[in-house]
Design a protein around this motif. Structure first.
Motif, PDB file in Angstrom:
ATOM      1  N   SER A 530       0.867  -1.371   0.065  1.00  0.00           N
ATOM      2  CA  SER A 530      -0.142  -0.033  -0.087  1.00  0.00           C
ATOM      3  C   SER A 530       0.860   1.352  -0.138  1.00  0.00           C
ATOM      4  CB  SER A 530      -1.049  -0.087   1.290  1.00  0.00           C
ATOM      5  OG  SER A 530      -1.950  -1.215   1.203  1.00  0.00           O
ATOM      6  N   TYR A 531       2.003   1.216   0.830  1.00  0.00           N
ATOM      7  CA  TYR A 531       2.861   2.330   0.650  1.00  0.00           C
ATOM      8  C   TYR A 531       3.540   2.595  -0.636  1.00  0.00           C
ATOM      9  CZ  TYR A 531       6.946   5.104   1.569  1.00  0.00           C
ATOM     10  OH  TYR A 531       8.036   6.183   1.712  1.00  0.00           O
ATOM     11  N   LEU A 532       3.885   1.397  -1.084  1.00  0.00           N
ATOM     12  CA  LEU A 532       4.358   1.418  -2.697  1.00  0.00           C
ATOM     13  C   LEU A 532       3.713   2.048  -3.693  1.00  0.00           C
ATOM     14  CD1 LEU A 532       6.633  -1.502  -2.826  1.00  0.00           C
ATOM     15  CD2 LEU A 532       7.606   0.663  -2.474  1.00  0.00           C
ATOM     16  N   SER A 533       2.478   1.619  -3.539  1.00  0.00           N
ATOM     17  CA  SER A 533       1.214   2.352  -4.385  1.00  0.00           C
ATOM     18  C   SER A 533       0.936   3.661  -4.187  1.00  0.00           C
ATOM     19  CB  SER A 533       0.034   1.515  -4.128  1.00  0.00           C
ATOM     20  OG  SER A 533       0.193   0.160  -4.424  1.00  0.00           O
ATOM     21  N   MET A 534       1.227   4.203  -2.808  1.00  0.00           N
ATOM     22  CA  MET A 534       1.001   5.711  -2.491  1.00  0.00           C
ATOM     23  C   MET A 534       1.840   6.679  -2.907  1.00  0.00           C
ATOM     24  SD  MET A 534       0.580   7.021   1.249  1.00  0.00           S
ATOM     25  CE  MET A 534       2.476   6.508   1.783  1.00  0.00           C
ATOM     26  N   VAL A 535       3.230   6.174  -3.139  1.00  0.00           N
ATOM     27  CA  VAL A 535       4.428   6.944  -3.630  1.00  0.00           C
ATOM     28  C   VAL A 535       4.874   6.705  -4.906  1.00  0.00           C
ATOM     29  CG1 VAL A 535       5.290   6.829  -1.136  1.00  0.00           C
ATOM     30  CG2 VAL A 535       6.008   5.048  -2.915  1.00  0.00           C
ATOM     31  N   ASP A 536       4.109   5.749  -5.611  1.00  0.00           N
ATOM     32  CA  ASP A 536       4.440   5.298  -6.950  1.00  0.00           C
ATOM     33  C   ASP A 536       3.088   4.912  -7.794  1.00  0.00           C
ATOM     34  OD1 ASP A 536       5.247   4.886  -9.578  1.00  0.00           O
ATOM     35  OD2 ASP A 536       6.647   3.361  -8.966  1.00  0.00           O
ATOM     36  N   PRO A 537       2.443   5.834  -8.320  1.00  0.00           N
ATOM     37  CA  PRO A 537       1.104   5.625  -8.989  1.00  0.00           C
ATOM     38  C   PRO A 537       1.219   4.505 -10.101  1.00  0.00           C
ATOM     39  CG  PRO A 537       1.455   8.072  -9.005  1.00  0.00           C
ATOM     40  CD  PRO A 537       2.739   7.467  -8.372  1.00  0.00           C
ATOM     41  N   TRP A 538       2.377   4.333 -10.676  1.00  0.00           N
ATOM     42  CA  TRP A 538       2.443   3.452 -11.804  1.00  0.00           C
ATOM     43  C   TRP A 538       2.753   2.109 -11.437  1.00  0.00           C
ATOM     44  CZ3 TRP A 538       0.466   3.632 -16.219  1.00  0.00           C
ATOM     45  CH2 TRP A 538       1.068   2.717 -17.284  1.00  0.00           C
ATOM     46  N   GLU A 675       0.627   9.643   3.670  1.00  0.00           N
ATOM     47  CA  GLU A 675       1.720  10.709   3.011  1.00  0.00           C
ATOM     48  C   GLU A 675       2.321  11.477   3.962  1.00  0.00           C
ATOM     49  OE1 GLU A 675       2.755  12.615  -1.279  1.00  0.00           O
ATOM     50  OE2 GLU A 675       0.754  11.846  -0.878  1.00  0.00           O
ATOM     51  N   ALA A 676       1.252  12.154   4.666  1.00  0.00           N
ATOM     52  CA  ALA A 676       1.820  13.139   5.826  1.00  0.00           C
ATOM     53  C   ALA A 676       2.748  12.546   6.794  1.00  0.00           C
ATOM     54  CB  ALA A 676       0.432  13.775   6.328  1.00  0.00           C
ATOM     55  N   GLU A 677       2.761  11.148   7.097  1.00  0.00           N
ATOM     56  CA  GLU A 677       3.559  10.569   8.339  1.00  0.00           C
ATOM     57  C   GLU A 677       4.606   9.869   7.589  1.00  0.00           C
ATOM     58  OE1 GLU A 677       0.996   8.203  10.326  1.00  0.00           O
ATOM     59  OE2 GLU A 677      -0.224   9.850  11.325  1.00  0.00           O
ATOM     60  N   ASP A 678       5.134  10.271   6.284  1.00  0.00           N
ATOM     61  CA  ASP A 678       6.150   9.516   5.682  1.00  0.00           C
ATOM     62  C   ASP A 678       7.582   9.681   6.149  1.00  0.00           C
ATOM     63  OD1 ASP A 678       7.609   7.856   4.062  1.00  0.00           O
ATOM     64  OD2 ASP A 678       7.084   8.722   2.240  1.00  0.00           O
ATOM     65  N   LEU A 679       7.617   9.179   7.458  1.00  0.00           N
ATOM     66  CA  LEU A 679       9.116   9.281   7.818  1.00  0.00           C
ATOM     67  C   LEU A 679       9.741   8.160   8.196  1.00  0.00           C
ATOM     68  CD1 LEU A 679       7.861  11.905  10.837  1.00  0.00           C
ATOM     69  CD2 LEU A 679       8.904  12.458   8.755  1.00  0.00           C
ATOM     70  N   ASN A 680      10.893   8.085   7.841  1.00  0.00           N
ATOM     71  CA  ASN A 680      11.865   6.681   8.124  1.00  0.00           C
ATOM     72  C   ASN A 680      12.191   6.659   9.475  1.00  0.00           C
ATOM     73  OD1 ASN A 680      12.961   4.305   7.085  1.00  0.00           O
ATOM     74  ND2 ASN A 680      14.910   5.497   6.312  1.00  0.00           N
ATOM     75  N   ILE A 777      13.524  -2.310  -2.380  1.00  0.00           N
ATOM     76  CA  ILE A 777      12.354  -2.793  -3.084  1.00  0.00           C
ATOM     77  C   ILE A 777      12.319  -2.070  -4.478  1.00  0.00           C
ATOM     78  CG2 ILE A 777       9.947  -3.756  -3.342  1.00  0.00           C
ATOM     79  CD1 ILE A 777      11.596  -4.989  -1.238  1.00  0.00           C
ATOM     80  N   ASN A 778      12.479  -2.470  -5.662  1.00  0.00           N
ATOM     81  CA  ASN A 778      12.251  -1.849  -6.888  1.00  0.00           C
ATOM     82  C   ASN A 778      11.131  -1.794  -7.204  1.00  0.00           C
ATOM     83  OD1 ASN A 778      15.061  -2.173  -7.253  1.00  0.00           O
ATOM     84  ND2 ASN A 778      15.192  -3.048  -9.072  1.00  0.00           N
ATOM     85  N   THR A 779      10.807  -0.212  -7.689  1.00  0.00           N
ATOM     86  CA  THR A 779       9.455   0.086  -8.259  1.00  0.00           C
ATOM     87  C   THR A 779       9.837   0.995  -9.692  1.00  0.00           C
ATOM     88  OG1 THR A 779       9.963   2.353  -7.333  1.00  0.00           O
ATOM     89  CG2 THR A 779       8.972   0.557  -5.870  1.00  0.00           C
ATOM     90  N   PHE A 780       8.712   1.505 -10.259  1.00  0.00           N
ATOM     91  CA  PHE A 780       9.084   2.183 -11.572  1.00  0.00           C
ATOM     92  C   PHE A 780       9.542   3.649 -11.144  1.00  0.00           C
ATOM     93  CE2 PHE A 780       5.619  -0.877 -12.329  1.00  0.00           C
ATOM     94  CZ  PHE A 780       6.175  -1.601 -13.417  1.00  0.00           C
ATOM     95  N   ALA A 781       9.084   4.307 -10.304  1.00  0.00           N
ATOM     96  CA  ALA A 781       9.461   5.761  -9.998  1.00  0.00           C
ATOM     97  C   ALA A 781      10.064   6.100  -8.705  1.00  0.00           C
ATOM     98  CB  ALA A 781       8.298   6.670 -10.269  1.00  0.00           C
ATOM     99  N   GLY A 782      10.416   5.149  -7.783  1.00  0.00           N
ATOM    100  CA  GLY A 782      10.937   5.505  -6.609  1.00  0.00           C
ATOM    101  C   GLY A 782       9.680   6.202  -5.859  1.00  0.00           C
ATOM    102  N   ILE A 783      10.027   7.309  -5.260  1.00  0.00           N
ATOM    103  CA  ILE A 783       8.920   7.956  -4.428  1.00  0.00           C
ATOM    104  C   ILE A 783       8.848   9.376  -5.160  1.00  0.00           C
ATOM    105  CG2 ILE A 783       8.584   9.225  -2.291  1.00  0.00           C
ATOM    106  CD1 ILE A 783      10.333   7.129  -0.844  1.00  0.00           C
ATOM    107  N   ILE A 784       7.532   9.538  -5.179  1.00  0.00           N
ATOM    108  CA  ILE A 784       7.105  10.986  -6.375  1.00  0.00           C
ATOM    109  C   ILE A 784       6.340  11.868  -5.025  1.00  0.00           C
ATOM    110  CG2 ILE A 784       5.730  11.811  -8.060  1.00  0.00           C
ATOM    111  CD1 ILE A 784       5.840   9.542  -9.627  1.00  0.00           C
ATOM    112  N   ASN A 785       7.244  12.937  -4.924  1.00  0.00           N
ATOM    113  CA  ASN A 785       6.612  13.795  -3.722  1.00  0.00           C
ATOM    114  C   ASN A 785       5.391  14.430  -4.309  1.00  0.00           C
ATOM    115  OD1 ASN A 785       8.539  12.952  -2.025  1.00  0.00           O
ATOM    116  ND2 ASN A 785      10.039  14.542  -3.035  1.00  0.00           N
TER     117      ASN A 785
END
Length: 785
Positions: A530-538, A675-680, A777-785
């Protein structure tokens, strides 16, 4: 291998435009919506519609570059990455591309370098690829097929393999069957097109390479395809000639074109003037895939070792100058059973009787053994003689330590991955500040990394399929792999590991009713997906809903027992591993567990997404707790615990905190819920019982990276890692959680500690190394802010 140029009907440009608009993500899309599910299917249908027809492929490329330029003018950045990935995937497979189109795509990708992350990183990667493809048309297709299909040659020794790991707890018999049948159908589909044997793959490489350089005016695609089919085993000779031409004439396009024209005439035996005809497109065959149910008996390290050993010994090229030594080392590693699993059952075991104390300093100087080949042979001969005589005696021992070469190799590997994070640390920093930020790291660091990536001939692409539990196992396996490599280097500098994730979950909830209301992410079995879908729409459009597609296909297969005609899952997996090159890094956390029994040793483990803590004594009263609180009951429920932690802040000025409170359970999550709480960092939520007389209230949520929790009473608690019932620790007294250190860094630090007395500060190359061990974990775009 029949020509397929006329198999697909021509698609008009207006229809291509409508199909492209349908697959683009929109602001209103959610990861679980039906529209988002359809977009992945529509993207797959679009590529199927235009493949095998050069006219359709070329039309699609023109429409896509126009849409990209329009998105740039309108500042519609959300469409850039989906359009660019669609364009690059079609560009690789198109038979012939005019130079004008190459130039427009190249100019657009160069303009992306002025954009923020991740657009500039993706733009740089595409710019380099287009530049190579424009100078040497067909190069990407050629190298991709060679690596994925393991075609023997002397010039490009790279190989890739896809390992698909499915969690048996999530994958029922029907789900397992639908995935395995789909992968087999992919092979059968390639067989129907004449592309299963290495010779057929060589034919497609030769055809695509000649057409991409010679073009429509000077070649006849159908005639060339028929001629290659009639050549039989002679195709390998032309395949090697094409590779040699690409290697020798890489800097001179006209020379390359002339040489490929000569090969074209040799193949078709044409003595007439240059003739023209329709071109033939050959779609990329799916890469070599292996599907596994990830049971307890499956050892991933051993599977990688077997693949590397079989590939490096069977191919014609040499992996390294000391290949014989590497083969010997490989066999020795296998025989020694350097694996957490049991030793091979057929391995000879020797009984040993020791007459010394076992302490190294007590041994006489003559007992020291060198690690040379003669000593090893003598030890083996001694073991054989002992076996024959049936007597017990001391076997010659060999103490293996990490060499300086191995330590430098591990350090170089760490520098390559984390060199852009100069000075990153887990704690500390000038002025009490933390050196590392709370921003999650994503994307490749090619633009900032001053250390060149060492070329590795082998790439293992590991796809984990399941919920958060399979990712927890993947993190633990990766940690053990790094520990094993730090002890004894074997695969690190030979095999490049890439990780991918397909979220798949069952409808049944795996959590008790006590925990469901504790944290908003508790009901979601695939929080990382769910997190990866939130940061990378593709990723959301193409990958996140693949799990529900697999479930639907399993239900359809039960009603229709016929074979799978057109593979879908394997096509999506191929698209993912070919274009998903932007990793998102997730910290692996180390936990040390102490038990109530003094006779039981402490345990060490790691987790990636969740840690759950609960007191079994209070499970039966948790359901009625809210009702009691409504009646203003003064009864105190929960066990008294102490917490010592380092509170993290955005400013980097972390502070040490401590508190004591009564609670029944706690939940620690490493994945943000919004997305507002996206802290590592870790978010700790505990179920504290409040009373009337209580004067001070504790925080309901704690953000930290280091924490110690201890029960102050005789009550013990239970710890569950990554929601996995197979990773439960009972009768726990205290736990300590901190970021997991990279074994490569630990080796370097231990080496420096031998020469430095009381010096804790990192020096030399150590300060450029990342202390933590993240899981990319590989994605298409990484994190899109």
């Amino acid at each position: 291998m029949e020509p397929t140029g006329a198999c697909s009907p021509t698609v008009p440009e207006p229809e291509l435009y409508r199909r492209i608009q349908a697959i683009l993500p929109k602001e209103t899309d959610s990861s679980q919506s039906q529209d988002c599910y359809n977009k992945g299917m529509l993207r797959w249908t679009l590529h199927k519609k235009v493949q095998n027809n050069p006219v359709n492929s070329l039309s699609l490329l023109w429409v896509l570059i126009k849409e990209l330029e329009k998105a740039e003018r309108w500042n519609s950045r959300k469409n850039i990455i989906p359009l660019l990935h669609t364009l690059m995937y079609a560009l690789i497979q198109t038979a012939y591309i005019p130079d004008e189109l190459y130039k427009r795509v190249y100019d657009f990708c160069k303009r992306l370098l002025t954009y923020p992350q991740p657009y500039c990183t993706i733009g740089l990667s595409c710019t380099r690829q287009i530049k190579k493809e424009r100078a040497i048309p067909g190069l990407t297709y050629q190298r991709m097929v060679i690596a994925e299909q393991r075609l023997k040659n002397n010039l490009y020794p790279f190989q890739e393999r896809v390992f698909v790991l499915a969690d048996p707890v999530v994958f029922s018999t029907s789900l397992t069957k639908v995935v395995s049948d789909d992968i087999e159908a992919s092979v059968s589909s390639a067989c129907s097109k004449g592309c299963t044997s290495p010779l057929e793959h060589m034919c497609s490489v030769v055809q695509h390479s000649i057409q991409a350089n010679v073009g429509l005016e000077h070649s006849d695609g159908a005639r060339l395809a028929r001629a290659l089919k009639d050549k039989g085993h002679d195709v390998e000779h032309y395949f090697q000639e094409v590779l040699a031409a690409f290697e020798q004439c890489a800097e001179e396009s006209e020379t390359l074109k002339s040489r490929l024209l000569q090969l074209y005439h040799q193949i078709v035996a044409d003595t007439e003037p240059l003739s023209s005809g329709a071109l033939c497109d050959y779609s990329l065959p799916n890469p070599d895939m292996s599907f596994y149910l990830w049971t307890e008996e499956l050892d991933i390290w051993r599977e990688l070792s077997k693949w590397f050993r079989s590939s490096s010994t069977s191919d014609s090229f040499s992996v390294s100058q000391d290949q014989d030594q590497d083969q010997y080392q490989d066999q020795e590693d296998f025989d020694l059973g350097d694996s957490p699993l049991e030793l091979p059952s057929d391995m000879t075991r020797f009984s040993v009787m020791s007459n010394d104390s076992g302490i190294e300093r007590d041994l006489p100087l003559s007992a020291d053994l060198c690690i040379g080949g003669a000593a090893l042979s003598a030890a083996c001969e001694q073991g054989k003689s002992d076996q024959d005589s049936g007597k017990l005696s001391r076997k010659g021992g060999i103490k293996l330590r990490p060499t300086v070469k191995d330590s430098v190799a591990l350090m170089q590997d760490t520098l390559e991955e984390h060199a852009s994070l100069v000075g990153e640390g887990l704690s500390g920093g000038k002025g009490g500040r933390r050196a590392a930020t709370l921003q999650r790291r994503a994307g490749s660091n090619a633009m900032q990394n001053p250390f060149l990536k060492q070329q590795r001939y082998f790439t293992a692409k590991i796809i984990a399929m399941g919920d958060d539990r399979v990712l927890g196992r993947l993190a633990k396996t990766y940690y053990n792999y790094r520990k094993r490599e730090a002890r004894r280097l074997f695969l690190t500098m030979k095999v490049n590991l890439q990780f991918y994730y397909i979220p798949v979950s069952t409808c049944k909830s795996h959590h008790s009713a006590v925990k469901e209301n504790l944290h908003p992410l508790k009901g979601n079995a695939c929080t990382l997906g769910s997190y990866l879908s939130m940061v990378d729409p593709w990723y959301s459009c193409n990958i996140n809903n693949l799990g529900s597609t697999i479930t639907k296909l399993a239900k359809m297969q039960q009603s229709n027992s016929g074979p799978t005609k057109d593979p879908f899952i394997s096509d999506i997996l191929s698209y993912y591993v070919r274009l998903g090159h932007q990793p998102v890094y997730f910290n692996i956390y180390f936990v040390k567990i102490h038990f109530t029994s003094m006779m039981k040793d402490s345990a060490e483990d790691v987790f990636l997404t969740h840690l759950e803590l609960e007191f079994p004594d209070f499970q039966h009263i948790s359901a009625s707790l809210k009702e009691k609180q409504k009646k203003n009951s003064s009864e105190v429920c929960g066990a008294m615990v102490s917490m010592n932690y380092k509170k993290v802040t955005l400013s980097g000025r972390d502070t040490d905190k401590g508190l004591s409170l009564r609670m029944m359970s706690a939940h620690i999550c490493a994945i943000p819920s919004s997305e507002a709480e996206d802290l590592n960092c870790l978010a700790l939520v505990f179920n504290e019982t409040t009373t009337k007389s209580k004067s001070n209230t504790a925080e309901s949520k704690i953000r930290t990276n280091n924490i110690k929790i201890r029960s102050l009473e005789s009550r013990s608690f239970t710890v569950t890692l990554d929601k996995d019932s197979r990773r439960v620790y009972k009768d726990v007294q205290s736990i300590e959680i901190l970021p997991c250190l990279d074994p490569g860094y630990c080796v370097q630090k231990s080496m420096r500690s031998k020469f430095n007395t009381g010096e804790e500060k990192d020096a030399g190359l150590s300060k450029y190394m990342s202390k933590g061990l993240p899981l990319p974990i590989n994605t298409f775009a990484g994190i899109i802010n």
